[in-house]
Design an enzyme around this catalytic site. Structure first.
Site, mmCIF file in Angstrom:
data_model
loop_
_atom_site.group_PDB
_atom_site.id
_atom_site.type_symbol
_atom_site.label_atom_id
_atom_site.label_comp_id
_atom_site.label_asym_id
_atom_site.label_seq_id
_atom_site.Cartn_x
_atom_site.Cartn_y
_atom_site.Cartn_z
ATOM 1 N N CYS A 83 2.777 17.889 28.683
ATOM 2 C CA CYS A 83 3.911 19.108 28.859
ATOM 3 C C CYS A 83 5.129 18.722 28.517
ATOM 4 C CB CYS A 83 3.863 19.873 30.009
ATOM 5 S SG CYS A 83 4.706 19.077 31.710
ATOM 6 N N HIS A 116 0.962 5.843 50.958
ATOM 7 C CA HIS A 116 2.296 6.068 50.167
ATOM 8 C C HIS A 116 2.288 6.086 48.620
ATOM 9 C CE1 HIS A 116 4.420 5.342 54.084
ATOM 10 N NE2 HIS A 116 3.951 6.308 54.249
HETATM 11 C C1 BJW Z 1 5.537 -9.829 58.211
HETATM 12 C C2 BJW Z 1 5.688 -10.917 57.495
HETATM 13 C C3 BJW Z 1 4.741 -11.548 57.212
HETATM 14 C C4 BJW Z 1 7.484 -9.708 57.607
HETATM 15 N N1 BJW Z 1 3.499 -11.317 58.096
HETATM 16 N N2 BJW Z 1 4.603 -9.499 59.206
HETATM 17 C C5 BJW Z 1 8.815 11.777 63.234
HETATM 18 C C6 BJW Z 1 10.054 11.023 63.810
HETATM 19 C C7 BJW Z 1 11.110 10.583 63.256
HETATM 20 C C8 BJW Z 1 10.974 10.869 61.945
HETATM 21 C C9 BJW Z 1 9.982 11.620 60.941
HETATM 22 C C10 BJW Z 1 8.696 11.855 61.661
HETATM 23 N N3 BJW Z 1 7.795 12.356 60.962
HETATM 24 C C11 BJW Z 1 8.383 12.386 59.715
HETATM 25 C C12 BJW Z 1 9.756 11.725 59.638
HETATM 26 C C13 BJW Z 1 10.682 11.679 58.562
HETATM 27 C C14 BJW Z 1 10.248 10.399 57.693
HETATM 28 C C15 BJW Z 1 10.408 9.175 58.795
HETATM 29 O O1 BJW Z 1 9.339 8.536 59.172
HETATM 30 N N4 BJW Z 1 11.654 8.713 58.980
HETATM 31 C C16 BJW Z 1 11.893 7.620 59.652
HETATM 32 C C17 BJW Z 1 12.091 6.465 58.902
HETATM 33 C C18 BJW Z 1 12.980 7.957 60.661
HETATM 34 N N5 BJW Z 1 8.915 10.553 57.086
HETATM 35 C C19 BJW Z 1 8.675 10.997 56.035
HETATM 36 O O2 BJW Z 1 9.776 11.540 55.286
HETATM 37 C C20 BJW Z 1 7.375 11.217 55.246
HETATM 38 N N6 BJW Z 1 7.139 12.446 55.077
HETATM 39 C C21 BJW Z 1 6.941 13.514 55.775
HETATM 40 O O3 BJW Z 1 6.999 13.354 56.996
HETATM 41 O O4 BJW Z 1 6.939 14.800 55.180
HETATM 42 C C22 BJW Z 1 6.738 15.793 56.020
HETATM 43 C C23 BJW Z 1 6.426 16.784 54.990
HETATM 44 C C24 BJW Z 1 5.223 17.508 55.409
HETATM 45 C C25 BJW Z 1 4.748 18.754 54.565
HETATM 46 C C26 BJW Z 1 5.398 19.049 53.341
HETATM 47 C C27 BJW Z 1 6.481 18.418 53.052
HETATM 48 C C28 BJW Z 1 7.128 17.210 53.891
HETATM 49 C C29 BJW Z 1 7.098 10.251 54.085
HETATM 50 C C30 BJW Z 1 7.318 8.736 54.277
HETATM 51 C C31 BJW Z 1 7.560 8.091 53.174
HETATM 52 C C32 BJW Z 1 7.915 6.756 53.086
HETATM 53 N N7 BJW Z 1 8.093 6.084 52.039
HETATM 54 C C33 BJW Z 1 8.230 4.834 51.792
HETATM 55 C C34 BJW Z 1 8.739 4.527 50.201
HETATM 56 C C35 BJW Z 1 7.392 4.426 49.406
HETATM 57 C C36 BJW Z 1 7.557 4.258 47.935
HETATM 58 C C37 BJW Z 1 7.996 2.924 47.663
HETATM 59 O O5 BJW Z 1 7.601 1.906 48.125
HETATM 60 O O6 BJW Z 1 9.019 2.897 46.940
HETATM 61 O O7 BJW Z 1 7.263 3.734 52.265
HETATM 62 S S1 BJW Z 1 9.805 4.070 52.807
HETATM 63 C C38 BJW Z 1 9.191 2.711 53.237
HETATM 64 O O8 BJW Z 1 8.850 2.378 54.683
HETATM 65 C C39 BJW Z 1 7.797 2.352 52.631
HETATM 66 C C40 BJW Z 1 6.979 1.814 53.366
HETATM 67 O O9 BJW Z 1 5.448 1.984 53.104
HETATM 68 C C41 BJW Z 1 7.422 2.066 54.794
HETATM 69 C C42 BJW Z 1 7.179 1.613 56.070
HETATM 70 O O10 BJW Z 1 7.702 0.356 55.938
HETATM 71 P P1 BJW Z 1 6.854 -1.124 56.363
HETATM 72 O O11 BJW Z 1 5.510 -1.343 55.578
HETATM 73 O O12 BJW Z 1 6.730 -1.013 57.941
HETATM 74 O O13 BJW Z 1 8.128 -2.217 56.045
HETATM 75 P P2 BJW Z 1 9.077 -2.683 56.745
HETATM 76 O O14 BJW Z 1 10.060 -3.546 55.758
HETATM 77 O O15 BJW Z 1 9.675 -1.760 57.610
HETATM 78 O O16 BJW Z 1 8.309 -3.859 57.993
HETATM 79 C C43 BJW Z 1 7.920 -5.108 57.412
HETATM 80 C C44 BJW Z 1 7.188 -5.658 58.751
HETATM 81 O O17 BJW Z 1 6.842 -6.820 58.083
HETATM 82 C C45 BJW Z 1 8.377 -6.084 59.690
HETATM 83 O O18 BJW Z 1 7.979 -5.909 61.021
HETATM 84 C C46 BJW Z 1 8.508 -7.644 59.517
HETATM 85 O O19 BJW Z 1 8.722 -8.270 60.727
HETATM 86 C C47 BJW Z 1 6.981 -7.939 59.127
HETATM 87 N N8 BJW Z 1 6.625 -9.148 58.306
HETATM 88 N N9 BJW Z 1 6.938 -10.781 57.081
HETATM 89 C C48 BJW Z 1 3.518 -10.406 58.577
HETATM 90 N N10 BJW Z 1 4.428 -12.672 56.439
HETATM 91 ZN ZN ZN Z 2 3.331 17.522 32.474
#
Ligand code: BJW
Ligand code: ZN
Length: 277
Positions: free
Chosen positions: A179, A136
């Site tokens: 740019c 990401h």
């Molecule tokens: C602990 C702990 C400790 C706590 N020890 N553990 C299929 C089905 C449904 C939807 C979609 C699909 N395919 C695509 C989609 C759409 C969408 C999506 O997935 N939506 C769902 C949410 C419904 N995906 C997208 O839009 C992606 N792009 C895409 O599909 O493009 C298609 C395309 C193709 C061609 C041309 C154009 C388009 C992009 C997704 C981008 C996600 N971006 C973010 C922000 C990044 C930038 C930023 O940081 O600002 O990424 S969102 C956010 O969620 C971030 C994270 O990387 C990501 C995942 O979150 P994560 O890491 O799992 O965090 P949490 O908070 O959810 O979980 C933390 C965990 O830790 C918990 O379980 C806790 O219990 C645990 N924990 N303490 C161990 N000490």
């Molecule tokens: Zn530029």
């Protein structure tokens, strides 16, 4: 349902260590791996999405509507993350990724802590070869909204460039030196495509892994969440390390209930003689 182990089950340790010694491991991490470094997660109590709606901050539409607001949020996160250090989980993974073991780190995180850990354990020279695959993007890299210009800074320099003392409210919005158009954080927002080459490399690592070690992710964001599914479909073992249950329970053989910094070093670094619960 995965077999649930509170603390480390000796059978799980044996399986992971056999995979490390004779096979390959893909470590798939999310925000939870950095929680003990002080980086907030997205979902759940205290998560970033508790106070902000993703569609207001992490979509191309949000940036087009209100770039000041989006930049303010990213500058605030930069100044927060710049004060954080890799924890024992990042360091254990970096050790195994650089010591000749076949372990690849694939992360959804943009905080750069896996890379910092790799530098800390192996020095700059080996970072390239053992680089974590950052699905990401990076919080400390900007890219132009119009041309191919991009720039990456070490965290402290990025915060300095953002404005006086890292105050997220100060400083003009950054523009491209090439740019003149606006720069944006080089992260992947909802609705945007991930880097094809990074995703292909991650899927390849998942497809060939004997073990997928899932650490600190809710497993709800796609396509990243396909990674453990791919290992599972290819006959590999999925092990989920998380204090709570996750969306990946249907593919996980083991769910180790615990935090990343407690469980991962014991799982990866401990010798056979290490006492396990
Ligand atoms: C602990 C702990 C400790 C706590 N020890 N553990 C299929 C089905 C449904 C939807 C979609 C699909 N395919 C695509 C989609 C759409 C969408 C999506 O997935 N939506 C769902 C949410 C419904 N995906 C997208 O839009 C992606 N792009 C895409 O599909 O493009 C298609 C395309 C193709 C061609 C041309 C154009 C388009 C992009 C997704 C981008 C996600 N971006 C973010 C922000 C990044 C930038 C930023 O940081 O600002 O990424 S969102 C956010 O969620 C971030 C994270 O990387 C990501 C995942 O979150 P994560 O890491 O799992 O965090 P949490 O908070 O959810 O979980 C933390 C965990 O830790 C918990 O379980 C806790 O219990 C645990 N924990 N303490 C161990 N000490
Ligand atoms: Zn530029």
């Amino acid at each position: 349902m995965p077999s649930r182990t509170d603390g480390l089950d000796p059978g799980v340790v044996v399986e992971v260590r056999q995979a490390i010694e004779g096979g390959s491991v893909v470590a798939f991490t999310g925000a939870g791996v950095s929680a003990e470094s002080g980086v907030p997660t997205f979902r759940g109590p205290g998560g970033l999405w508790r106070n902000h709606r993703p569609e207001d901050l992490a979509t191309p539409g949000a940036f087009a509507r209100d770039p000041e607001l989006v930049w303010e949020w990213y500058r605030w996160r930069r100044s927060l993350v710049a004060r954080c250090q890799p924890n024992a989980a990042h360091l254990a993974l970096a050790t195994r990724a650089t010591d000749g073991s076949r372990l690849t780190v694939v992360t959804q995180n943009v905080d750069g802590l896996h890379t910092q850990a790799t530098r800390a354990v192996a020095g700059d020279g080996r970072v390239e070869r053992a680089s974590p695959l950052e699905l990401h993007g990076s919080l400390f890299r900007d890219r132009c909204t119009a041309c191919t210009y991009q720039e990456e800074r070490v965290p402290s320099a990025a915060v300095d460039a953002d404005g006086a003392g890292g105050d997220p409210h100060s400083g003009p919005l950054p523009v491209c030196p090439s740019c003149g158009h606006m720069l944006r954080p080089d992260v992947v927002w909802f609705g945007e495509a991930l880097s094809r080459s990074t995703l292909d490399a991650a899927f390849e690592a998942a497809a060939t892994a004997d073990v997928c070690l899932v650490i600190g992710t809710s497993g709800v964001v796609f396509p990243a969440a396909q990674i453990p599914m791919i290992t599972h479909e290819r006959g590999g073992t999925v092990i989920d390390v998380n204090p709570t249950t996750t969306a990946l329970r249907s593919v996980a053989r083991y769910h180790i209930v615990g935090t990343a910094a407690e469980v991962v070093p014991a799982l990866l670094d401990a010798g056979w003689e290490h006492p396990v619960a």
